[in-house]
Design an enzyme around this catalytic site. Structure first.
Site, mmCIF file in Angstrom:
data_model
loop_
_atom_site.group_PDB
_atom_site.id
_atom_site.type_symbol
_atom_site.label_atom_id
_atom_site.label_comp_id
_atom_site.label_asym_id
_atom_site.label_seq_id
_atom_site.Cartn_x
_atom_site.Cartn_y
_atom_site.Cartn_z
ATOM 1 N N HIS A 8 0.862 -1.210 0.117
ATOM 2 C CA HIS A 8 0.020 0.177 0.041
ATOM 3 C C HIS A 8 0.779 1.156 -0.099
ATOM 4 O O HIS A 8 0.356 2.376 -0.540
ATOM 5 C CB HIS A 8 -0.928 -0.041 1.087
ATOM 6 C CG HIS A 8 -2.055 -0.846 0.743
ATOM 7 N ND1 HIS A 8 -2.680 -1.827 1.864
ATOM 8 C CD2 HIS A 8 -2.863 -1.276 -0.270
ATOM 9 C CE1 HIS A 8 -3.725 -2.537 1.539
ATOM 10 N NE2 HIS A 8 -3.830 -2.276 0.157
ATOM 11 N N ARG A 62 -17.026 18.412 0.224
ATOM 12 C CA ARG A 62 -17.747 17.819 1.250
ATOM 13 C C ARG A 62 -17.073 18.175 2.655
ATOM 14 O O ARG A 62 -16.119 17.980 3.051
ATOM 15 C CB ARG A 62 -17.318 16.227 1.102
ATOM 16 C CG ARG A 62 -17.961 15.410 -0.083
ATOM 17 C CD ARG A 62 -17.422 14.108 -0.153
ATOM 18 N NE ARG A 62 -18.174 13.459 -1.139
ATOM 19 C CZ ARG A 62 -17.886 12.939 -2.405
ATOM 20 N NH1 ARG A 62 -16.737 13.264 -2.809
ATOM 21 N NH2 ARG A 62 -18.783 12.369 -3.143
ATOM 22 N N ARG A 67 -20.957 22.284 0.303
ATOM 23 C CA ARG A 67 -22.157 21.474 0.685
ATOM 24 C C ARG A 67 -22.290 21.429 2.135
ATOM 25 O O ARG A 67 -21.330 21.168 2.784
ATOM 26 C CB ARG A 67 -21.790 19.901 0.111
ATOM 27 C CG ARG A 67 -23.123 19.016 0.583
ATOM 28 C CD ARG A 67 -23.117 17.522 -0.325
ATOM 29 N NE ARG A 67 -22.071 16.728 0.677
ATOM 30 C CZ ARG A 67 -21.848 15.570 0.247
ATOM 31 N NH1 ARG A 67 -22.461 15.045 -0.807
ATOM 32 N NH2 ARG A 67 -20.983 14.769 0.707
ATOM 33 N N GLU A 100 -30.415 13.732 -5.604
ATOM 34 C CA GLU A 100 -29.781 12.435 -5.385
ATOM 35 C C GLU A 100 -30.901 11.425 -4.843
ATOM 36 O O GLU A 100 -30.850 10.319 -4.247
ATOM 37 C CB GLU A 100 -28.630 12.459 -4.423
ATOM 38 C CG GLU A 100 -28.971 13.363 -3.254
ATOM 39 C CD GLU A 100 -27.737 13.265 -2.251
ATOM 40 O OE1 GLU A 100 -26.589 12.808 -2.632
ATOM 41 O OE2 GLU A 100 -27.620 14.324 -1.586
ATOM 42 N N ASN A 133 -24.039 8.948 -7.010
ATOM 43 C CA ASN A 133 -23.731 7.960 -6.111
ATOM 44 C C ASN A 133 -25.000 7.427 -5.351
ATOM 45 O O ASN A 133 -25.280 6.511 -5.225
ATOM 46 C CB ASN A 133 -22.594 8.464 -5.306
ATOM 47 C CG ASN A 133 -21.473 8.938 -5.714
ATOM 48 O OD1 ASN A 133 -21.219 8.601 -7.065
ATOM 49 N ND2 ASN A 133 -20.940 9.703 -5.050
ATOM 50 N N ASP A 134 -25.599 8.553 -4.661
ATOM 51 C CA ASP A 134 -26.952 8.414 -3.968
ATOM 52 C C ASP A 134 -28.081 8.046 -5.036
ATOM 53 O O ASP A 134 -28.800 7.329 -4.744
ATOM 54 C CB ASP A 134 -27.143 9.511 -3.091
ATOM 55 C CG ASP A 134 -26.394 9.254 -1.625
ATOM 56 O OD1 ASP A 134 -26.335 7.987 -1.370
ATOM 57 O OD2 ASP A 134 -25.909 10.042 -1.359
ATOM 58 N N ARG A 178 -25.273 1.165 -2.015
ATOM 59 C CA ARG A 178 -23.968 1.308 -2.703
ATOM 60 C C ARG A 178 -22.805 0.981 -2.206
ATOM 61 O O ARG A 178 -22.154 0.663 -3.222
ATOM 62 C CB ARG A 178 -23.984 3.047 -2.667
ATOM 63 C CG ARG A 178 -23.455 3.635 -1.622
ATOM 64 C CD ARG A 178 -23.735 5.080 -1.832
ATOM 65 N NE ARG A 178 -22.624 6.053 -1.563
ATOM 66 C CZ ARG A 178 -22.380 7.341 -1.619
ATOM 67 N NH1 ARG A 178 -23.538 8.041 -1.589
ATOM 68 N NH2 ARG A 178 -21.369 7.837 -1.515
ATOM 69 N N CYS A 202 -21.935 15.963 -9.626
ATOM 70 C CA CYS A 202 -20.823 15.877 -8.600
ATOM 71 C C CYS A 202 -20.560 14.422 -8.278
ATOM 72 O O CYS A 202 -19.827 14.187 -7.430
ATOM 73 C CB CYS A 202 -20.904 16.793 -7.537
ATOM 74 S SG CYS A 202 -22.193 16.263 -6.694
HETATM 75 C C1 PEP Z 1 -23.440 11.326 -4.537
HETATM 76 O O1 PEP Z 1 -24.282 10.888 -3.688
HETATM 77 O O2 PEP Z 1 -23.378 11.353 -5.477
HETATM 78 C C2 PEP Z 1 -22.441 12.546 -4.052
HETATM 79 C C3 PEP Z 1 -21.595 13.247 -4.578
HETATM 80 O O3 PEP Z 1 -22.668 12.525 -2.509
HETATM 81 P P1 PEP Z 1 -21.764 11.379 -1.410
HETATM 82 O O4 PEP Z 1 -20.939 10.488 -2.492
HETATM 83 O O5 PEP Z 1 -21.010 12.380 -0.595
HETATM 84 O O6 PEP Z 1 -22.773 10.830 -0.765
HETATM 85 MG MG MG Z 2 -24.971 11.663 -1.805
#
Ligand code: PEP
Ligand code: MG
Length: 827
Positions: free
Chosen positions: A479, A586, A622, A718, A741-742, A752, A789
């Site tokens: 690593h 973040r 955010r 999201e 992502n969410d 996820r 994002c």
């Molecule tokens: C997302 O949900 O796409 C996002 C950018 O927020 P996080 O990954 O911090 O939940």
């Molecule tokens: Mg998110």
């Protein structure tokens, strides 16, 4: 999960107790407070209605355990029981355990999913550690004494000392087993092993994994890793106990998904068949390639090593040695107390690793967290302290044995995990002993020499001072090597003899392209190496220069390319990679790095400074996005059954206005000085939530004496509800930013982080694309900007699709930006 209720005369006392318990259980316990009374003049007291509400809040089928301080706390609680639904009352146990120790013990047992009886037993014996320490008889000893007296009495009455043991009353279950031929290219390395442990750990069954006659505990990461299962080998899961069938079913399902690596397996099956140790990807770092290292013969005047990171550096040598803190000479203080010390130290390191796991190389530190959570380590420690061994000695002994097993592993990949074991060993030893050792302070650029470096050492290196790394040991997939590469530091490993030949202060030349370390080369070679170094630097500068150029599509549209950042440390790289601002800051890092919440002033300074570093480029802050899934030590929250569907993001902030208002004030103040700041709210589902945030902003503005701040307010899209409500939301906000992502996990109803359903957690799924298309459409029609994002924004395979859907801003990790810009220019 068994719920815990703390009843106290003092709100402060109850909050303090819960804060401790939440820290100990990492927020996993479900705890409610009924403390103090609603009388500002005289707030000390207890209230039966509050107790009743607290019980209702945390009670589910597993029941509730209530701990009370004194006097009227008991009376109020008994009164609460009279007011409660009788069906609920049956599930409630009031216990006499001490409120501090009892709540700790009960919470830990409850968080581990144990039954109400066990939780009560744990809480009731919670004073044993203290008693043992002070030399008083513990409850177990008292029980033994009582039992012996009773048995003596029965023996006297029956004339027979043989009573049936509890074990013999439990019927033996069937043993089930299932076999599987592993097809994962690298066998069961850390990632698939962690998937197995993560899935099987919760089943009430004895689970053993066999490779031939070698046996491992299937709930232990280290144990599975030590089996060294390679591609093509057959493993057998053997299950025994109440949930054996469920465990076998879950394992079969996992195996059919190749333990989360179905994609790699199909790729491999389509092409090359199983990879040996010499090819393909290595471990959790999917981009690692284990190519056979050609024998590197050193030219005269140089030593040969294995290059793990390209580049050339010329600088004086500095020697780094990290010592393991020594085991202190001290008295053994009792098994329970020693074990508690160990568990607390491990928990503290796990907590640190959790905050490091959100960084750019989080997977490394996440795997360290999994290694630490291993039940085999805990049981080995328990055995040692039971033999009167102090916690420090026990820890070092257990971990030395584990490191030796890794070092002797058949697979090179597993052997290279030894450094990871030493890293976590040292971290826990530092907590246990308080001895941090002496750090190397560097004032000028150096080539750093060491036997081996641990990932945490490399991550904390000052890149401006360490221009190259040369290790006498280490490995290609270690690593530390991955981190050195990611940080762009030229590095060699396995440079045999380097430590014997180098002296601190000698000027050396490290050629990471050729894998050579030069001490005093002849002038012509030195000049050639200097030329090579300049060429390398020029190439880096050229690509950085292109990264700064705008990203304009073939059709002539200028697309904004912004960076996702986690804090001040990411700013330099973002700017160097051509970020045209920050699309996602973040802010969680500020809150996760300490045991106390950041003050308004601290937050304001960070927001202001980051925004200033970007000049007039937009910086999107955010608001706090934490919740049950990402607990904060500094702000304990009750555990939730479905944290991803619970009080996270804006929901938590609106439910805790004091927490939220502090952050909003800091942002408003920073914005007053840095108008390039904009605010983005996560997890918005309804128009009402946006309106509440805006009302809070107006209120805080007024309190700060600011009239109209002109702060742009946007929301993350999201949550599917936000997609469906997009038209109404667009009327309320200045911009949308799509968090894929969410959004993907909620649209697909697929966690996820759960590799068993990885193919559903895919932003190319038509349903997700359709949600993105709708969001872009609505934003473009409403005339507000729409960015993305989530991870999808940085995936160049998605760039053309996203541009065709009308996305005009992309925000991704800094390292991805140059390539993303290049892709946009080609589209
Ligand atoms: C997302 O949900 O796409 C996002 C950018 O927020 P996080 O990954 O911090 O939940
Ligand atoms: Mg998110």
């Amino acid at each position: 999960m068994v719920g815990i209720v703390v009843v106290s005369h003092s709100t402060l006392l109850a909050q303090g107790v819960v804060e401790l318990a939440t820290q100990m259980t990492q927020g996993k316990a479900n705890i409610a407070i009924a403390a103090g009374v609603d009388d500002p003049e005289n707030p000390i007291g207890t209230d039966a209605i509050a107790v009743m509400a607290a019980i209702e809040q945390v009670c589910d089928d597993d029941g509730v355990v209530v701990l009370m301080d004194l006097g009227s706390a008991l009376l109020s609680t008994e009164m609460a029981l009279e007011l409660l639904d009788p069906e609920l009352v049956e599930k409630v146990s009031l216990i006499a355990a001490p409120i501090v120790e009892g709540t700790m013990a009960a919470s830990v047992a409850a968080a581990a999913g144990l039954t109400r009886e066990v939780v009560i037993a744990e809480a009731s014996s919670a004073l044993d550690v203290k008693k043992a320490h002070l030399g008083e008889a513990t409850s177990a000893q008292q029980d033994d004494q009582k039992n012996m007296q009773q048995e003596d009495l029965q023996d006297d009455q029956n004339g027979d000392g043989n009573s049936p043991s509890i074990a013999s009353q439990i019927p033996d279950g069937l043993t089930l087993s299932v076999e599987w031929q592993v097809q994962n290219p690298h066998g069961l390395h850390a990632r698939p092993a962690a998937t197995i442990v993560g899935t099987l750990a919760s089943f009430d069954a004895d689970l053993a994994l066999f490779k031939g006659d070698q046996q491992a505990n299937a709930k232990s990461l280290n144990s599975i890793a030590k089996l060294g299962v390679r591609c093509g080998e057959v493993i057998r899961l053997q299950a025994n106990g109440a949930m054996a069938q469920q465990a076998v079913d879950a394992f079969t399902q996992l195996a059919n998904d190749h333990f989360g690596e179905a994609a790699q397996v199909s790729k491999m099956l389509a092409g090359e068949g199983c990879l040996g140790e010499q090819g393909g990807q290595g471990g959790e770092s999917q981009e690692e390639t284990l190519v056979p290292s050609p024998v590197n013969v050193a030219p005269e005047g140089a030593l040969a090593g294995i290059s793990v990171s390209d580049g050339v550096a010329i600088a004086p040598a500095a020697i780094f040695s990290v010592a393991m803190p020594a085991v202190p000479m001290r008295e053994f203080v009792g098994a329970s107390a020693e074990m508690l010390t160990l568990k607390n130290a491990i928990a503290q390191v796990q907590q640190d690793l959790t905050s490091e796991a959100v960084g750019p190389h989080g997977a490394i530190f996440e795997s360290h967290g999994l290694m630490l959570a291993d039940p085999e380590i805990i049981s080995a420690l328990e055995q040692m302290v039971a033999k009167n061994v102090t916690s420090e000695r026990a820890w070092l002994t257990v971990m030395e044995a584990l490191a030796a097993q890794y070092a002797a592993a058949e697979s090179q990949y597993m052997r290279e995990r030894e450094a990871d074991i030493w890293d976590i060993t040292r971290r826990v030893m530092i907590v246990l002993t308080g001895d941090k050792g002496s750090a190397l302070t560097l004032t000028d650029p150096v080539v750093l020499f060491a036997r081996d470096l641990m990932p945490s050492d490399v991550a904390s290196l000052d890149k401006s001072k360490v221009v190259a790394i040369c290790l006498s040991e280490g490995g290609k997939t270690s690593h530390s090597a991955i981190l050195a590469r990611a940080m762009g530091i030229p590095a060699l490993v396995k440079t045999k003899g380097c430590l014997e030949q180098v002296h601190a202060g000698d000027t050396v030349i490290l050629d990471g392209f050729a894998g050579h370390l030069w001490f005093a080369p002849p002038t012509d070679i030195e000049q050639a190496l200097e030329l090579k170094r300049q060429q390398w630097r020029d190439d880096i500068e050229n690509s950085a220069a292109n990264a700064q150029a705008p990203a304009i599509t073939k059709a002539g549209s200028a697309i904004s390319v912004l960076a996702n950042i986690g804090g001040p440390n990411d700013v330099e790289q973002a700017l160097a990679c051509g970020a045209e601002g920050v699309g996602l800051f973040r802010t969680e890092f500020l809150f996760q790095q300490s045991d106390v919440l950041p003050s308004e002033e601290e937050q304001y300074q960070v927001y202001r400074d980051i925004a200033a570093a970007f000049g007039d480029k937009p910086v999107t802050i955010r608001s706090l996005d934490v919740g049950g899934d990402k607990p904060l030590t500094a702000y304990p929250m009750p555990a939730e059954d479905n944290p991803f569907l619970g009080q996270r993001g804006v929901r938590l902030c609106l439910a805790h206005p004091e927490l939220f208002a502090t952050q909003l004030r800091a942002i408003l103040r920073a914005h007053a000085e840095q108008p390039n700041i904009q605010l983005m709210i996560p997890m918005i589902a309804t128009v009402d939530e946006v309106q509440q945030v805006k009302a809070l902003l107006v209120q805080q503005c007024a309190q700060l004496g600011l009239n109209d701040t002109g702060l742009a307010v946007g929301i993350m899209i999201e949550v599917p509800a936000a997609v469906f409500n997009a038209e109404a939301l667009a009327k309320e906000v200045d911009f949308f930013s799509i968090g894929t992502n969410d959004l993907t996990q909620y649209v697909m109803a697929a966690d996820r982080g759960n590799s068993a359903i990885a193919e559903l957690v895919d932003y190319f799924q038509p349903a997700v694309i359709s949600a993105i298309a709708h969001t872009c459409d609505v934003a473009n029609k409403a005339g507000i900007s729409v960015s993305m994002c989530g991870e999808m924004a940085g995936d160049t395979k998605a760039t053309e699709t996203l541009l065709s859907l009308g996305l005009s801003k992309f925000s991704a990790s800094a390292a991805l930006l140059p390539e993303l810009k290049a892709m946009i220019r080609r589209s």
